[in-house]
Design a protein around this motif. Structure first.
Motif, mmCIF file in Angstrom:
data_model
loop_
_atom_site.group_PDB
_atom_site.id
_atom_site.type_symbol
_atom_site.label_atom_id
_atom_site.label_comp_id
_atom_site.label_asym_id
_atom_site.label_seq_id
_atom_site.Cartn_x
_atom_site.Cartn_y
_atom_site.Cartn_z
ATOM 1 N N LYS A 163 -49.366 -48.314 -6.006
ATOM 2 C CA LYS A 163 -47.947 -48.030 -6.204
ATOM 3 C C LYS A 163 -47.330 -48.945 -7.276
ATOM 4 C CE LYS A 163 -47.231 -47.362 -1.309
ATOM 5 N NZ LYS A 163 -48.504 -47.983 -1.125
ATOM 6 N N ILE A 164 -46.536 -48.345 -8.125
ATOM 7 C CA ILE A 164 -45.806 -49.083 -9.157
ATOM 8 C C ILE A 164 -44.321 -48.913 -8.865
ATOM 9 C CG2 ILE A 164 -45.331 -49.260 -11.632
ATOM 10 C CD1 ILE A 164 -48.165 -48.014 -12.056
ATOM 11 N N ILE A 165 -43.685 -50.039 -8.550
ATOM 12 C CA ILE A 165 -42.275 -50.000 -8.156
ATOM 13 C C ILE A 165 -41.438 -50.580 -9.288
ATOM 14 C CG2 ILE A 165 -40.591 -50.831 -6.461
ATOM 15 C CD1 ILE A 165 -43.175 -51.280 -4.611
ATOM 16 N N LEU A 166 -40.597 -49.761 -9.881
ATOM 17 C CA LEU A 166 -39.722 -50.221 -10.959
ATOM 18 C C LEU A 166 -38.360 -50.496 -10.340
ATOM 19 C CD1 LEU A 166 -40.656 -47.535 -13.675
ATOM 20 C CD2 LEU A 166 -41.876 -49.642 -13.035
ATOM 21 N N ALA A 167 -37.924 -51.750 -10.445
ATOM 22 C CA ALA A 167 -36.712 -52.133 -9.705
ATOM 23 C C ALA A 167 -35.590 -52.611 -10.613
ATOM 24 C CB ALA A 167 -37.063 -53.227 -8.702
ATOM 25 N N LYS A 168 -34.380 -52.160 -10.284
ATOM 26 C CA LYS A 168 -33.174 -52.696 -10.933
ATOM 27 C C LYS A 168 -32.482 -53.696 -10.017
ATOM 28 C CE LYS A 168 -31.144 -48.781 -12.416
ATOM 29 N NZ LYS A 168 -30.120 -47.942 -13.105
ATOM 30 N N SER A 169 -32.722 -53.532 -8.725
ATOM 31 C CA SER A 169 -32.186 -54.448 -7.721
ATOM 32 C C SER A 169 -32.992 -54.207 -6.444
ATOM 33 C CB SER A 169 -30.700 -54.175 -7.468
ATOM 34 O OG SER A 169 -30.556 -52.942 -6.778
ATOM 35 N N LEU A 170 -32.638 -54.910 -5.378
ATOM 36 C CA LEU A 170 -33.367 -54.728 -4.117
ATOM 37 C C LEU A 170 -33.228 -53.307 -3.573
ATOM 38 C CD1 LEU A 170 -32.841 -57.964 -2.003
ATOM 39 C CD2 LEU A 170 -34.971 -57.075 -2.961
ATOM 40 N N THR A 171 -32.132 -52.665 -3.936
ATOM 41 C CA THR A 171 -31.879 -51.329 -3.379
ATOM 42 C C THR A 171 -32.061 -50.205 -4.403
ATOM 43 O OG1 THR A 171 -29.544 -51.690 -3.813
ATOM 44 C CG2 THR A 171 -30.306 -52.091 -1.555
ATOM 45 N N GLU A 172 -32.058 -50.553 -5.674
ATOM 46 C CA GLU A 172 -32.232 -49.526 -6.716
ATOM 47 C C GLU A 172 -33.635 -49.649 -7.303
ATOM 48 O OE1 GLU A 172 -28.335 -49.154 -9.349
ATOM 49 O OE2 GLU A 172 -28.856 -51.207 -8.835
ATOM 50 N N TYR A 173 -34.495 -48.735 -6.923
ATOM 51 C CA TYR A 173 -35.861 -48.768 -7.453
ATOM 52 C C TYR A 173 -36.451 -47.367 -7.490
ATOM 53 C CZ TYR A 173 -36.964 -48.702 -2.494
ATOM 54 O OH TYR A 173 -37.024 -48.355 -1.174
ATOM 55 N N ARG A 174 -37.477 -47.213 -8.303
ATOM 56 C CA ARG A 174 -38.233 -45.953 -8.364
ATOM 57 C C ARG A 174 -39.692 -46.282 -8.154
ATOM 58 N NH1 ARG A 174 -36.924 -42.104 -13.250
ATOM 59 N NH2 ARG A 174 -38.108 -40.740 -11.861
ATOM 60 N N GLU A 175 -40.373 -45.394 -7.460
ATOM 61 C CA GLU A 175 -41.765 -45.681 -7.118
ATOM 62 C C GLU A 175 -42.686 -44.571 -7.637
ATOM 63 O OE1 GLU A 175 -42.139 -47.441 -3.176
ATOM 64 O OE2 GLU A 175 -43.908 -46.187 -2.895
ATOM 65 N N PHE A 176 -43.794 -44.985 -8.236
ATOM 66 C CA PHE A 176 -44.777 -44.048 -8.781
ATOM 67 C C PHE A 176 -46.172 -44.492 -8.361
ATOM 68 C CE2 PHE A 176 -41.225 -44.440 -11.704
ATOM 69 C CZ PHE A 176 -40.892 -43.127 -12.003
ATOM 70 N N THR A 177 -47.123 -43.566 -8.401
ATOM 71 C CA THR A 177 -48.521 -43.991 -8.322
ATOM 72 C C THR A 177 -48.984 -44.221 -9.763
ATOM 73 O OG1 THR A 177 -49.384 -41.744 -8.512
ATOM 74 C CG2 THR A 177 -48.978 -42.588 -6.275
ATOM 75 N N LEU A 178 -50.077 -44.974 -9.900
ATOM 76 C CA LEU A 178 -50.629 -45.171 -11.246
ATOM 77 C C LEU A 178 -51.042 -43.831 -11.843
ATOM 78 C CD1 LEU A 178 -51.510 -46.941 -13.580
ATOM 79 C CD2 LEU A 178 -53.683 -47.319 -12.389
ATOM 80 N N GLU A 179 -51.558 -42.949 -10.997
ATOM 81 C CA GLU A 179 -51.967 -41.611 -11.471
ATOM 82 C C GLU A 179 -50.805 -40.882 -12.148
ATOM 83 O OE1 GLU A 179 -55.146 -39.980 -10.989
ATOM 84 O OE2 GLU A 179 -54.242 -38.542 -12.370
ATOM 85 N N GLN A 180 -49.604 -41.065 -11.621
ATOM 86 C CA GLN A 180 -48.439 -40.415 -12.228
ATOM 87 C C GLN A 180 -48.114 -40.992 -13.607
ATOM 88 O OE1 GLN A 180 -45.948 -41.065 -8.609
ATOM 89 N NE2 GLN A 180 -45.255 -38.992 -8.987
ATOM 90 N N LEU A 181 -48.317 -42.299 -13.755
ATOM 91 C CA LEU A 181 -47.964 -42.946 -15.029
ATOM 92 C C LEU A 181 -49.120 -42.993 -16.019
ATOM 93 C CD1 LEU A 181 -45.649 -45.925 -13.964
ATOM 94 C CD2 LEU A 181 -45.079 -43.535 -14.365
ATOM 95 N N LEU A 182 -50.335 -42.761 -15.511
ATOM 96 C CA LEU A 182 -51.513 -42.751 -16.388
ATOM 97 C C LEU A 182 -52.440 -41.613 -15.952
ATOM 98 C CD1 LEU A 182 -52.872 -44.409 -18.753
ATOM 99 C CD2 LEU A 182 -54.218 -45.524 -16.973
ATOM 100 N N PRO A 183 -52.042 -40.369 -16.246
ATOM 101 C CA PRO A 183 -52.881 -39.241 -15.818
ATOM 102 C C PRO A 183 -54.202 -39.216 -16.586
ATOM 103 C CG PRO A 183 -50.736 -38.491 -16.665
ATOM 104 C CD PRO A 183 -50.861 -39.941 -16.989
ATOM 105 N N MET A 184 -55.257 -38.826 -15.889
ATOM 106 C CA MET A 184 -56.581 -38.695 -16.514
ATOM 107 C C MET A 184 -57.020 -39.948 -17.256
ATOM 108 S SD MET A 184 -57.009 -34.794 -17.843
ATOM 109 C CE MET A 184 -58.727 -35.068 -18.214
ATOM 110 N N GLY A 185 -56.728 -41.094 -16.662
ATOM 111 C CA GLY A 185 -57.090 -42.352 -17.312
ATOM 112 C C GLY A 185 -58.606 -42.572 -17.331
ATOM 113 N N PHE A 186 -59.027 -43.382 -18.244
ATOM 114 C CA PHE A 186 -60.453 -43.739 -18.351
ATOM 115 C C PHE A 186 -60.670 -45.001 -17.543
ATOM 116 C CE2 PHE A 186 -64.131 -45.687 -20.425
ATOM 117 C CZ PHE A 186 -64.971 -44.593 -20.613
ATOM 118 N N GLY A 187 -61.621 -44.949 -16.598
ATOM 119 C CA GLY A 187 -61.812 -46.095 -15.712
ATOM 120 C C GLY A 187 -63.263 -46.480 -15.535
ATOM 121 N N PRO A 188 -63.500 -47.501 -14.722
ATOM 122 C CA PRO A 188 -64.849 -48.034 -14.534
ATOM 123 C C PRO A 188 -65.874 -46.975 -14.139
ATOM 124 C CG PRO A 188 -63.239 -49.395 -13.383
ATOM 125 C CD PRO A 188 -62.512 -48.207 -13.912
#
Ligand code: THU
Length: 136
Positions: free
Chosen positions: A107-132
């Motif tokens: 999970k990748i949590i992008l926060a502006k404050s303790l109550t204002e945040y957006r959450e993504f999976t890495l898959e959402q932010l890096l689709p079809m990534g090249f990995g180990p």
């Protein structure tokens, strides 16, 4: 609760950013599967390219300490340390996350404050990534 703790750790680390050139503070707090948290800040350089982002600072600290399994990362950042917008990880940092995490669940949590945040999976932010596993 864990999420709030992680966001708070990132916010607390923000003043430590070394940003004499951009004045853009970024901080990250990385949660390991064993419950430990490693923070990281961006560290800039007069030659510019050696600059390291906050996310990679956090990952490299943790990996140096032997950690290999990660659950989530909270990220915050803004000009002069003021959190006016969500700070999304750069492509290089996404690729470093790809090395050490399961993109479907990390999970990748992008926060502006303790109550204002957006959450993504890495898959959402890096689709079809090249990995180990592509090298196996
Ligand atoms: N930066 C980060 O630390 N993380 C990001 O995800 C985006 C950019 C830093 C690098 C540089 O010190 C400053 O923000 C401006 O690009």
């Amino acid at each position: 609760m864990e999420r709030q703790r992680l966001i708070q750790a990132a916010i607390d680390a923000l003043p430590g950013a070394y940003v004499p050139y951009s004045h853009f503070h970024v901080a990250a707090a990385l949660l390991c599967k064993d419950g430990t948290v490693y923070t990281g800040i961006n560290i800039e350089n007069a030659a510019y390219t050696p600059t390291v982002c906050a996310e990679r600072s956090a990952f490299f600290r943790a990996v140096n300490e032997g950690k290999r399994e990660f659950e989530a990362i909270a990220i915050c950042g803004g000009k002069d340390g003021v959190l006016t917008d969500y700070c999304s990880p750069c492509g290089v940092c996404r690729q470093v996350m790809r090395e050490f995490t399961d993109p479907g669940t990390f999970k990748i949590i992008l926060a502006k404050s303790l109550t204002e945040y957006r959450e993504f999976t890495l898959e959402q932010l890096l689709p079809m990534g090249f990995g180990p596993e592509n090298l196996m």
